[in-house]
Design a protein around this motif. Structure first.
Motif, PDB file in Angstrom:
ATOM      1  N   ARG A 118       1.350  -1.464   0.194  1.00 28.69           N
ATOM      2  CA  ARG A 118      -0.049   0.227   0.056  1.00 28.69           C
ATOM      3  C   ARG A 118       1.522   1.099  -0.480  1.00 28.69           C
ATOM      4  O   ARG A 118       1.362   2.030   0.929  1.00 28.69           O
ATOM      5  CB  ARG A 118      -0.960   0.230   1.297  1.00 28.69           C
ATOM      6  CG  ARG A 118      -1.761  -1.237   1.583  1.00 28.69           C
ATOM      7  CD  ARG A 118      -3.032  -1.237   0.978  1.00 28.69           C
ATOM      8  NE  ARG A 118      -3.402  -2.324   0.815  1.00 28.69           N
ATOM      9  CZ  ARG A 118      -5.173  -1.945   0.171  1.00 28.69           C
ATOM     10  NH1 ARG A 118      -5.499  -1.490  -0.635  1.00 28.69           N
ATOM     11  NH2 ARG A 118      -5.886  -3.169   0.781  1.00 28.69           N
ATOM     12  N   GLY A 158      -8.055  -7.041   6.176  1.00 31.30           N
ATOM     13  CA  GLY A 158      -8.003  -5.500   6.111  1.00 31.30           C
ATOM     14  C   GLY A 158      -8.947  -5.443   5.568  1.00 31.30           C
ATOM     15  O   GLY A 158      -9.412  -4.296   4.612  1.00 31.30           O
ATOM     16  N   TYR A 168      -9.936  -1.575   6.051  1.00 30.22           N
ATOM     17  CA  TYR A 168      -9.186  -0.378   5.173  1.00 30.22           C
ATOM     18  C   TYR A 168     -10.223  -0.029   4.763  1.00 30.22           C
ATOM     19  O   TYR A 168     -10.490  -0.486   3.381  1.00 30.22           O
ATOM     20  CB  TYR A 168      -7.717  -1.236   4.429  1.00 30.22           C
ATOM     21  CG  TYR A 168      -6.602  -0.455   3.955  1.00 30.22           C
ATOM     22  CD1 TYR A 168      -6.280   0.363   4.322  1.00 30.22           C
ATOM     23  CD2 TYR A 168      -7.273  -0.309   2.339  1.00 30.22           C
ATOM     24  CE1 TYR A 168      -4.678   0.998   3.632  1.00 30.22           C
ATOM     25  CE2 TYR A 168      -6.052   0.943   2.206  1.00 30.22           C
ATOM     26  CZ  TYR A 168      -5.037   1.112   2.429  1.00 30.22           C
ATOM     27  OH  TYR A 168      -3.888   2.319   1.718  1.00 30.22           O
ATOM     28  N   PRO A 169      -9.520   1.653   4.581  1.00 30.10           N
ATOM     29  CA  PRO A 169      -8.854   2.508   4.861  1.00 30.10           C
ATOM     30  C   PRO A 169      -9.398   2.958   6.260  1.00 30.10           C
ATOM     31  O   PRO A 169     -10.743   3.005   6.894  1.00 30.10           O
ATOM     32  CB  PRO A 169      -8.821   3.332   4.090  1.00 30.10           C
ATOM     33  CG  PRO A 169      -9.797   3.735   3.233  1.00 30.10           C
ATOM     34  CD  PRO A 169     -10.351   2.349   3.301  1.00 30.10           C
ATOM     35  N   MET A 195      -6.849   7.584   8.754  1.00 28.75           N
ATOM     36  CA  MET A 195      -5.555   7.224   8.279  1.00 28.75           C
ATOM     37  C   MET A 195      -4.616   7.889   8.897  1.00 28.75           C
ATOM     38  O   MET A 195      -2.962   7.451   9.203  1.00 28.75           O
ATOM     39  CB  MET A 195      -6.050   6.210   7.388  1.00 28.75           C
ATOM     40  CG  MET A 195      -4.748   4.945   7.332  1.00 28.75           C
ATOM     41  SD  MET A 195      -5.277   4.419   5.611  1.00 28.75           S
ATOM     42  CE  MET A 195      -4.459   5.036   4.179  1.00 28.75           C
ATOM     43  N   SER A 233      -4.093   1.676  10.247  1.00 21.69           N
ATOM     44  CA  SER A 233      -5.498   1.641   9.529  1.00 21.69           C
ATOM     45  C   SER A 233      -5.850   0.976   8.063  1.00 21.69           C
ATOM     46  O   SER A 233      -7.240   0.679   8.139  1.00 21.69           O
ATOM     47  CB  SER A 233      -3.720   1.886   7.437  1.00 21.69           C
ATOM     48  OG  SER A 233      -3.222   0.361   7.239  1.00 21.69           O
ATOM     49  N   MET A 238      -5.736  -2.252   7.831  1.00 22.35           N
ATOM     50  CA  MET A 238      -4.800  -3.137   6.259  1.00 22.35           C
ATOM     51  C   MET A 238      -4.773  -4.580   6.928  1.00 22.35           C
ATOM     52  O   MET A 238      -4.228  -4.842   7.615  1.00 22.35           O
ATOM     53  CB  MET A 238      -3.695  -2.504   5.679  1.00 22.35           C
ATOM     54  CG  MET A 238      -2.531  -2.654   6.376  1.00 22.35           C
ATOM     55  SD  MET A 238      -1.186  -2.223   5.273  1.00 22.35           S
ATOM     56  CE  MET A 238      -1.489  -0.529   4.859  1.00 22.35           C
TER      57      MET A 238
END
Length: 258
Positions: free
Chosen positions: A75, A129, A132-133, A137, A171, A173
């Motif tokens: 990312r 994940g 995300y986002p 962030m 974040s 992720m």
């Protein structure tokens, strides 16, 4: 076997283990490299081991970033934000770390690793994940990056074991993306610390080059393992925490018995 040849082989094999760990879990570079340099390769000064590991980890992290980037596991906006503030922290932290007794650094390093492992295990179910986002962030990434970079520089490490959970928490992720993204940050942090230590003459250049050569080979194997484990929910988080705990315990025992 010739002791000199054995020394070179050990350095390359240890470098392979470090590269494998970096590509597999995005961390473990310096948490493996520092004890391996001290207890297997035979460097005697903890500051030299820290400086040498920082240089080797930086080179291996950037090399192992390539296959992860090709697989789409990086990312980039998050990587740049995290690294930008982290490099500043790495410089400040490494400047402070150089004036503290090296053996004390190793004990503090091991204790910090245990805390990070516990945090990763506690939140492993949210590392898929789907978050995300995360809201706000980029400010979160900047703050966490500064903190992770400071600790990374202070302990003379690439900081993957700090960066991976930091990226996940800041974040949202997934673990496989955090591992790929962390390699850019690991390289940036470790290079900053390596330059600072090199200025003081605390880098064993021949050993660092052997570590780098071995790490490139190990890194490609680690990438394949990371892709396979990412398909199993929570597997990477558990493996990450287990490796960190094992190395932390080893370092604490060696520090107490020295």
């Amino acid at each position: 076997m010739d002791p000199t040849l054995l020394h070179h082989l050990l350095a390359m094999l240890c470098g392979s283990a470090v590269g494998f760990s970096l590509a597999l879990i995005g961390g473990g570079g310096s948490i493996l490299a520092v004890p391996l340099l001290l207890y297997v390769v035979g460097l005697r000064d903890p500051h030299v081991a820290i400086g040498t590991s920082a240089l080797a980890v930086a080179a291996n992290a950037f090399a192992n970033l390539i296959p992860h980037a090709r697989a789409g596991n990086v990312r980039w906006p998050a990587a740049f934000m995290f690294a930008a503030t982290g490099v500043l922290g790495a410089f400040l932290g490494s400047s402070l770390g150089k004036i503290i007794d090296g053996h004390h650094l190793l004990v503090l390093f091991a204790l910090l690793m245990m805390v990070i492992a516990a945090l990763m295990l506690r939140g492993r179910r949210g590392h898929d994940g789907t978050g995300y986002p995360r809201r706000y962030m980029f400010p979160r990434l900047g703050i966490v990056g500064l903190g992770a970079g400071s600790l990374s520089g202070f302990f003379g490490i690439g900081g993957g074991f700090l960066i991976v959970p930091g990226l996940v928490f800041a974040s949202g992720m997934g673990m496989i993306d955090a591992i790929g993204t962390s390699l850019f940050c690991v390289g940036a942090f470790a290079f900053t610390a390596a330059v600072n230590y090199a200025v003081s003459g605390w880098v064993a250049w021949p050993v660092a080059l052997e570590f780098i050569a071995g790490g490139i080979v190990g890194g490609w194997l680690g990438m394949l393992g990371a892709q396979n484990l990412s398909r199993k929910r929570g597997a990477l988080s558990i493996l990450f925490a287990a490796i960190v705990v094992a190395v932390a315990l080893f370092m604490l025992v060696k520090s107490v018995l020295r």
